[in-house]
Design a protein around this motif. Structure first.
Motif, PDB file in Angstrom:
ATOM      1  N   GLU A   1      50.797  49.523  62.696  1.00  0.00           N
ATOM      2  CA  GLU A   1      51.205  48.139  62.445  1.00  0.00           C
ATOM      3  C   GLU A   1      50.148  47.156  62.941  1.00  0.00           C
ATOM      4  N   HIS A   2      49.582  47.441  64.128  1.00  0.00           N
ATOM      5  CA  HIS A   2      48.546  46.578  64.680  1.00  0.00           C
ATOM      6  C   HIS A   2      47.289  46.621  63.801  1.00  0.00           C
ATOM      7  N   GLN A   3      46.930  47.812  63.357  1.00  0.00           N
ATOM      8  CA  GLN A   3      45.753  47.974  62.496  1.00  0.00           C
ATOM      9  C   GLN A   3      45.952  47.264  61.154  1.00  0.00           C
ATOM     10  N   LEU A   4      47.154  47.359  60.606  1.00  0.00           N
ATOM     11  CA  LEU A   4      47.457  46.675  59.354  1.00  0.00           C
ATOM     12  C   LEU A   4      47.324  45.169  59.493  1.00  0.00           C
ATOM     13  N   THR A   5      47.868  44.636  60.569  1.00  0.00           N
ATOM     14  CA  THR A   5      47.804  43.185  60.796  1.00  0.00           C
ATOM     15  C   THR A   5      46.357  42.720  60.877  1.00  0.00           C
ATOM     16  N   GLU A   6      45.524  43.461  61.601  1.00  0.00           N
ATOM     17  CA  GLU A   6      44.109  43.094  61.730  1.00  0.00           C
ATOM     18  C   GLU A   6      43.388  43.171  60.385  1.00  0.00           C
ATOM     19  N   ASN A   7      43.607  44.252  59.648  1.00  0.00           N
ATOM     20  CA  ASN A   7      42.912  44.428  58.371  1.00  0.00           C
ATOM     21  C   ASN A   7      43.351  43.409  57.330  1.00  0.00           C
ATOM     22  N   GLN A   8      44.632  43.047  57.337  1.00  0.00           N
ATOM     23  CA  GLN A   8      45.109  42.033  56.400  1.00  0.00           C
ATOM     24  C   GLN A   8      44.472  40.672  56.688  1.00  0.00           C
ATOM     25  N   ALA A   9      44.283  40.368  57.960  1.00  0.00           N
ATOM     26  CA  ALA A   9      43.594  39.116  58.313  1.00  0.00           C
ATOM     27  C   ALA A   9      42.123  39.175  57.907  1.00  0.00           C
ATOM     28  N   LYS A  10      41.491  40.345  58.101  1.00  0.00           N
ATOM     29  CA  LYS A  10      40.078  40.505  57.741  1.00  0.00           C
ATOM     30  C   LYS A  10      39.858  40.374  56.241  1.00  0.00           C
ATOM     31  N   ILE A  11      40.743  41.006  55.449  1.00  0.00           N
ATOM     32  CA  ILE A  11      40.528  40.993  54.003  1.00  0.00           C
ATOM     33  C   ILE A  11      40.696  39.584  53.430  1.00  0.00           C
ATOM     34  N   LYS A  12      41.595  38.802  54.029  1.00  0.00           N
ATOM     35  CA  LYS A  12      41.746  37.411  53.596  1.00  0.00           C
ATOM     36  C   LYS A  12      40.488  36.599  53.912  1.00  0.00           C
ATOM     37  N   GLN A  13      39.907  36.851  55.082  1.00  0.00           N
ATOM     38  CA  GLN A  13      38.699  36.131  55.480  1.00  0.00           C
ATOM     39  C   GLN A  13      37.517  36.510  54.582  1.00  0.00           C
TER      40      GLN A  13
ATOM     41  N   SER B   1      33.912  42.724  36.995  1.00  0.00           N
ATOM     42  CA  SER B   1      32.982  43.784  37.393  1.00  0.00           C
ATOM     43  C   SER B   1      32.220  43.322  38.630  1.00  0.00           C
ATOM     44  N   VAL B   2      31.777  44.292  39.429  1.00  0.00           N
ATOM     45  CA  VAL B   2      30.967  43.944  40.601  1.00  0.00           C
ATOM     46  C   VAL B   2      29.705  43.220  40.183  1.00  0.00           C
ATOM     47  N   SER B   3      29.208  43.538  38.992  1.00  0.00           N
ATOM     48  CA  SER B   3      27.991  42.881  38.508  1.00  0.00           C
ATOM     49  C   SER B   3      28.210  41.401  38.202  1.00  0.00           C
ATOM     50  N   ASP B   4      29.472  40.953  38.139  1.00  0.00           N
ATOM     51  CA  ASP B   4      29.745  39.530  37.898  1.00  0.00           C
ATOM     52  C   ASP B   4      29.391  38.663  39.103  1.00  0.00           C
ATOM     53  N   PHE B   5      29.358  39.263  40.289  1.00  0.00           N
ATOM     54  CA  PHE B   5      29.013  38.481  41.479  1.00  0.00           C
ATOM     55  C   PHE B   5      27.555  38.052  41.393  1.00  0.00           C
ATOM     56  N   ARG B   6      27.302  36.768  41.568  1.00  0.00           N
ATOM     57  CA  ARG B   6      25.953  36.234  41.412  1.00  0.00           C
ATOM     58  C   ARG B   6      25.103  36.436  42.657  1.00  0.00           C
ATOM     59  N   SER B   7      25.756  36.551  43.793  1.00  0.00           N
ATOM     60  CA  SER B   7      25.026  36.688  45.049  1.00  0.00           C
ATOM     61  C   SER B   7      25.057  38.130  45.550  1.00  0.00           C
ATOM     62  N   PRO B   8      23.908  38.681  45.974  1.00  0.00           N
ATOM     63  CA  PRO B   8      23.896  40.020  46.594  1.00  0.00           C
ATOM     64  C   PRO B   8      24.803  40.094  47.814  1.00  0.00           C
ATOM     65  N   GLN B   9      24.888  38.985  48.543  1.00  0.00           N
ATOM     66  CA  GLN B   9      25.755  38.946  49.713  1.00  0.00           C
ATOM     67  C   GLN B   9      27.223  39.098  49.299  1.00  0.00           C
ATOM     68  N   SER B  10      27.588  38.457  48.178  1.00  0.00           N
ATOM     69  CA  SER B  10      28.964  38.573  47.675  1.00  0.00           C
ATOM     70  C   SER B  10      29.281  40.004  47.267  1.00  0.00           C
ATOM     71  N   ARG B  11      28.327  40.664  46.627  1.00  0.00           N
ATOM     72  CA  ARG B  11      28.551  42.055  46.210  1.00  0.00           C
ATOM     73  C   ARG B  11      28.773  42.963  47.407  1.00  0.00           C
ATOM     74  N   GLU B  12      28.012  42.736  48.457  1.00  0.00           N
ATOM     75  CA  GLU B  12      28.178  43.541  49.665  1.00  0.00           C
ATOM     76  C   GLU B  12      29.529  43.248  50.323  1.00  0.00           C
ATOM     77  N   LEU B  13      29.903  41.974  50.345  1.00  0.00           N
ATOM     78  CA  LEU B  13      31.195  41.604  50.916  1.00  0.00           C
ATOM     79  C   LEU B  13      32.345  42.202  50.101  1.00  0.00           C
ATOM     80  N   TYR B  14      32.156  42.265  48.784  1.00  0.00           N
ATOM     81  CA  TYR B  14      33.220  42.836  47.962  1.00  0.00           C
ATOM     82  C   TYR B  14      33.386  44.327  48.261  1.00  0.00           C
ATOM     83  N   ARG B  15      32.300  45.018  48.526  1.00  0.00           N
ATOM     84  CA  ARG B  15      32.417  46.441  48.889  1.00  0.00           C
ATOM     85  C   ARG B  15      33.247  46.598  50.168  1.00  0.00           C
ATOM     86  N   GLN B  16      33.018  45.708  51.133  1.00  0.00           N
ATOM     87  CA  GLN B  16      33.826  45.722  52.348  1.00  0.00           C
ATOM     88  C   GLN B  16      35.295  45.402  52.018  1.00  0.00           C
ATOM     89  N   TYR B  17      35.457  44.442  51.119  1.00  0.00           N
ATOM     90  CA  TYR B  17      36.805  44.053  50.685  1.00  0.00           C
ATOM     91  C   TYR B  17      37.538  45.249  50.061  1.00  0.00           C
TER      92      TYR B  17
END
Length: 386
Positions: A360-372, A304-320
Motif C-alpha cells: 500500500e505504501h509503495q502504491l501510494t508513492e508510485n501513484q504520486a510519482k507517475i502523476k508528477q 506512439s513514443v516517436s510522437d514525443f518531440r523531446s528526447p527528455q520526454s521520451r525518456e520520461l515516458y519510459r519511466q512512466y
C-alpha cells in the motif's frame, strides 16, 4: 360567264374553309412525362424510422487498424471479460474471422462458428475443468444471418452481436438481446440503432462498465482492409435527441458519425481520455499492443513514443510506462492478498499484514510519482508546441 366563275370560286372557298378550321382545332399537345417515383428500400425505411431515436453519445477518439485481427487491438479491461478469435481460443483453424467472448469469471463463453456460407452463435459453460456441450442460440431464427462477434455485459444478461439480414441497415449491424432466465433462452434481438449502425459493416460493440468506456468497430469511411475502432462513453439509461430541436441535417450528422469532434460537448472528454489512457497503457506494457495513448492536452493525444518531440520526454515516458506496469502488478497482488486475508486465520493475518502495508505504501508513492512524471512530460511538450 364571268359571273358564273365567281360564283363557283365562292362556293369552293365556302366548302374548303370549315375543313381547314377543323383540322387546326383538332391539334393536340404532347402529354407531359409522368414523374419517376423511386421506391424506398427496406433499409432506407428502417433508417428513417430509427433516425429520431439516434443515441446521444460522446465519442472521445478513434483508431484505424487492420481489419484482420481487430479484436486484439481493443484494450478491454480485465473486469469486462476477454475477447479473442476462434483460432486462438479453440486452437484450430477457421475459414472466416470468428469472435469469441469469455466472461470475467471464465465460466461462460459465447462464440461464433461456421464457414463462408453461414455462421451461428453458440454458448458453453465451464464445468470443473471442462467445457459443456455447445448450445446453439437457435432462438434468434433465420432473420439474423451470419451472426458473429458476441459480447456479454457483466450483468450476465445483455448480449451484443453482429448480423446481417432484413433488420440491418446494410451489411452487418449491431444487435442487442437479453437472457430470459425463466425460459433459458434469449429474447428477440433488436437493432442497436444509430449511430452504432450504418449502411456500412458494423462488426462489434464492447462496453467496459468498470472503466466507463465503450468500443465500436466499423468499416464506415474505410478502405476494404481497414476498420475504425471508435471509443465512446456509454450512457445508462440511453439518451437521445428526441427532446432537442435539431435540424434534420445536424441529426443525420450525429447519426452517421460524420465528425466525432461534434460529440465532445456531450461529456467530459478529458476525464474519459485519462481512463482510456490508463487501460490502453496497461495493455501496451503487457506487450499486446504497439500503440500508446498519452494525453498532452484536450486536442492532442500521442499514439506512439516517436510522437514525443523531446528526447527528455521520451525518456520520461519510459519511466512512466515502467511505473504504470509496477502499479498494475502491485494492485493485482494487493487485491489477491486482501481476498486471502479475509479468509485467513489470525496468525496468517499477522504475517500478511506487513506485506500488505508495504504494498500500500509503495502504491501510494508510485501513484504520486507517475502523476508528477506525466505533468513534466506535458510541460516539456507543450513548451515546444507553443
Amino acid at each position: 360567264m364571268k359571273t358564273r366563275k365567281i360564283i363557283v370560286l365562292l362556293l369552293a372557298m365556302a366548302f374548303f374553309a370549315p375543313a381547314t378550321a377543323q383540322k387546326r382545332k383538332s391539334t393536340k399537345k404532347a402529354a407531359a412525362p409522368k414523374p419517376v417515383v423511386v421506391e424506398e428500400t427496406p433499409a432506407q425505411r428502417l433508417y428513417k424510422a430509427m433516425l429520431p431515436a439516434t443515441a446521444k453519445v460522446m465519442f472521445i477518439d478513434s483508431v484505424v487498424v487492420e481489419k484482420q485481427g481487430f479484436l486484439s487491438q481493443i484494450p478491454l479491461g480485465k473486469d469486462a471479460g476477454r475477447i479473442s478469435t476462434y483460432e486462438h481460443f479453440f486452437d484450430r483453424p477457421a475459414q472466416v474471422p470468428l469472435g469469441v467472448f469469455q466472461n470475467e469469471f471464465g465460466d461462460r463463453c459465447y462464440y461464433a462458428d461456421g464457414d463462408t456460407l453461414s455462421t451461428r452463435l453458440y454458448s458453453i459453460d465451464r464445468l470443473g475443468n471442462n467445457w459443456s456441450k455447445p448450445r446453439e442460440l437457435t432462438e434468434f431464427g433465420i432473420d439474423y444471418q451470419s451472426p458473429n462477434f458476441p459480447f456479454l455485459l457483466t450483468d450476465g444478461i445483455t448480449l451484443f452481436f453482429a448480423a446481417k439480414g432484413e433488420h440491418s441497415l446494410g451489411g452487418y449491424d449491431i444487435f442487442m438481446t437479453r437472457y430470459d432466465s425463466d425460459n433459458g433462452t434469449f429474447y428477440r434481438p433488436e437493432n442497436y440503432g444509430l449511430p452504432f449502425n450504418s449502411t456500412a459493416n458494423d462488426y462489434f460493440v464492447a462496453i467496459d462498465e468498470v472503466n466507463e468506456l465503450g468500443y465500436l468497430v466499423s468499416d464506415r469511411y474505410q478502405p476494404d482492409d481497414k476498420v475504425c475502432i471508435y471509443i465512446f462513453v456509454p450512457t445508462s439509461p440511453r439518451l437521445s435527441f428526441e427532446s432537442e430541436d435539431l435540424s434534420n441535417d445536424l441529426l443525420r450528422s450525429y447519426a452517421n458519425l460524420v465528425s466525432i469532434d461534434d460529440t465532445w460537448p456531450f461529456g467530459n472528454r478529458t476525464e474519459a481520455l485519462q481512463r482510456y489512457q490508463a487501460v490502453l497503457g496497461q495493455k501496451t506494457i503487457s506487450g499486446n499492443s504497439n500503440s500508446i495513448a498519452f494525453i498532452i492536452d484536450d486536442n492532442t493525444v500521442y499514439r506512439s513514443v516517436s510522437d514525443f518531440r523531446s528526447p527528455q520526454s521520451r525518456e520520461l515516458y519510459r519511466q512512466y510506462a515502467a511505473l504504470a506496469a509496477s502499479i498494475d502488478t502491485d494492485e493485482r497482488t494487493l487485491s489477491l492478498q486482501r481476498d486471502k486475508y479475509a479468509n485467513a486465520s489470525a496468525r496468517e493475518q499477522r504475517q500478511m499484514r506487513e506485506t500488505m502495508l508495504r504494498l500500500e505504501h509503495q502504491l501510494t508513492e508510485n501513484q504520486a510519482k507517475i502523476k508528477q512524471i506525466a505533468k513534466e512530460i506535458r510541460y516539456i511538450e507543450l513548451k515546444i508546441k507553443n
